[in-house]
Design a protein around this motif. Sequence first.
Motif, PDB file in Angstrom:
ATOM      1  N   ARG A  29       0.830  -1.203   0.000  1.00  0.00           N
ATOM      2  CA  ARG A  29       0.000   0.000   0.000  1.00  0.00           C
ATOM      3  C   ARG A  29       0.867   1.257   0.000  1.00  0.00           C
ATOM      4  NH1 ARG A  29      -5.110  -1.824   3.903  1.00  0.00           N
ATOM      5  NH2 ARG A  29      -6.000  -3.109   2.252  1.00  0.00           N
TER       6      ARG A  29
ATOM      7  N   ASP B  19      -3.095  -3.291   8.729  1.00  0.00           N
ATOM      8  CA  ASP B  19      -4.469  -2.872   8.427  1.00  0.00           C
ATOM      9  C   ASP B  19      -4.735  -1.489   9.019  1.00  0.00           C
ATOM     10  OD1 ASP B  19      -7.221  -3.134   7.647  1.00  0.00           O
ATOM     11  OD2 ASP B  19      -7.679  -3.588   9.754  1.00  0.00           O
TER      12      ASP B  19
ATOM     13  N   ASP C 155      -4.670   2.605   7.058  1.00  0.00           N
ATOM     14  CA  ASP C 155      -5.833   3.516   7.038  1.00  0.00           C
ATOM     15  C   ASP C 155      -5.412   4.897   7.541  1.00  0.00           C
ATOM     16  OD1 ASP C 155      -7.614   1.660   6.063  1.00  0.00           O
ATOM     17  OD2 ASP C 155      -9.101   1.935   7.651  1.00  0.00           O
TER      18      ASP C 155
HETATM   19 MG    MG Z   1      -8.363  -2.075   6.431  1.00  0.00          MG
END
Ligand code: MG
Length: 403
Positions: free
Chosen positions: A146, A276, A280
């Motif tokens: 990411r 995770d 964000d």
């Molecule tokens: Mg997530």
Amino acid sequence: MQNDVIQKSLEHFKGILEDQLQRVERLKKSADWIDYSKVKPVIIGVIGGDGIGPYIADEAKRALTFLLKDEVDSGNVVLRTIEGWTIEKRAEVKKAIPDDVLAEIKKCHICLKGPTTTPKKGDKWPNIESANVAMRKELDLFANIRPVRVLSEGIDWTFFRENTEDLYALGNRGLDVTDDLAFDFKVITTQGSDRIIRAAFDYAKANGKKRVTAVTKANVVKATDGKFLTVFYEIAKGYPEIEADDWFIDIMTAKLIDTKRRTQFEVFVLPNLYGDILTDEAAEFQGGVGTAGSANVGKQYAMFEAIHGSAPRMVDEGRAQFADPSSMLRASSMLLKHLGHKEKGEQLGMALDICGTYEQKFKLTGRSDGATGREYVDYVMETIQRDDLKEKWERLTGARQPA
Ligand code: MG
Ligand code: IPM
């Protein structure tokens, strides 16, 4: 009574241990990386998903078809739409991935995926496993990559989130021992850590990055996070030109909002749940999760997706055509680069920076006072075709195009 409970729990745990020990053996024999340059045609599956998913996936497909026109015309690339991975269908067959959908996905070499609703306790859907999590495990997509960048603020991060282990591995096999006692299981393996950490260092090396940062809570969660960290420093020895350091997740979360410190980070590698959460937070600096793309990469398959949810309310209120396709376009840019179309991926990325962050001729508000996804993608495609795309991007971001 207590003995019965313990016996039942031990049986449950035994099943888990057997499965995980077998998994480690499979990991030891893991396949080689697919070489897309040797595959013809490369089949790209486009999966709509739920809610606004099909709308933004269609728009991204339009952009991909435009960018890959020559490859499609020459038969080197096929773009294929995969239907049916919806929450309604998943609820009907009570499976995270319906069998026919999985079979179609496996016929593709690489996929672009819209958001899929994740049922949670108490909502109207049966408690099936998350489609994303099931897919990552099923296709062994171990690297969740990411990127987040706000170049004018010195932010240029790439997160390597481990995608198949940690608290996610057995998220649907936790144990309600009694009404009062519940267990979940956190799984970290040497092989699973090794491959994600190596991927992070290889990426750093190939892209001229000077630092790789591991994030854990190894001071408290000693066996699993401790293993991750040990493997990290072991692998780091093989990359002496790259600085390796580690932070705990709590202080790392804080440091991401420290404007002086955060610009010093480059590549992060971290277990699933921390990844995770931290991604964000990171995406928020760039304009929110709606602006971030995500790659789920394994050695044989890869799937690129939005990192946000399916916004069913937008569909219920008749606003789906105003949904922001940026995340799917970011994911498409990553997909192109992953396939080896580096320049096209960069062009799309630069156009997205210009259109979404700087020039903003069309603003997406999610409502009729803003642009539609279609208008926005037209704007992005026009921007890609500008002769001065690169110069404009460099001027606006104050950065140089990545080599
Ligand atoms: Mg997530
Ligand atoms: C993500 C999402 C998923 C995750 C959810 C939808 C299961 O938040 O891709 O980050 O937790 O991995």
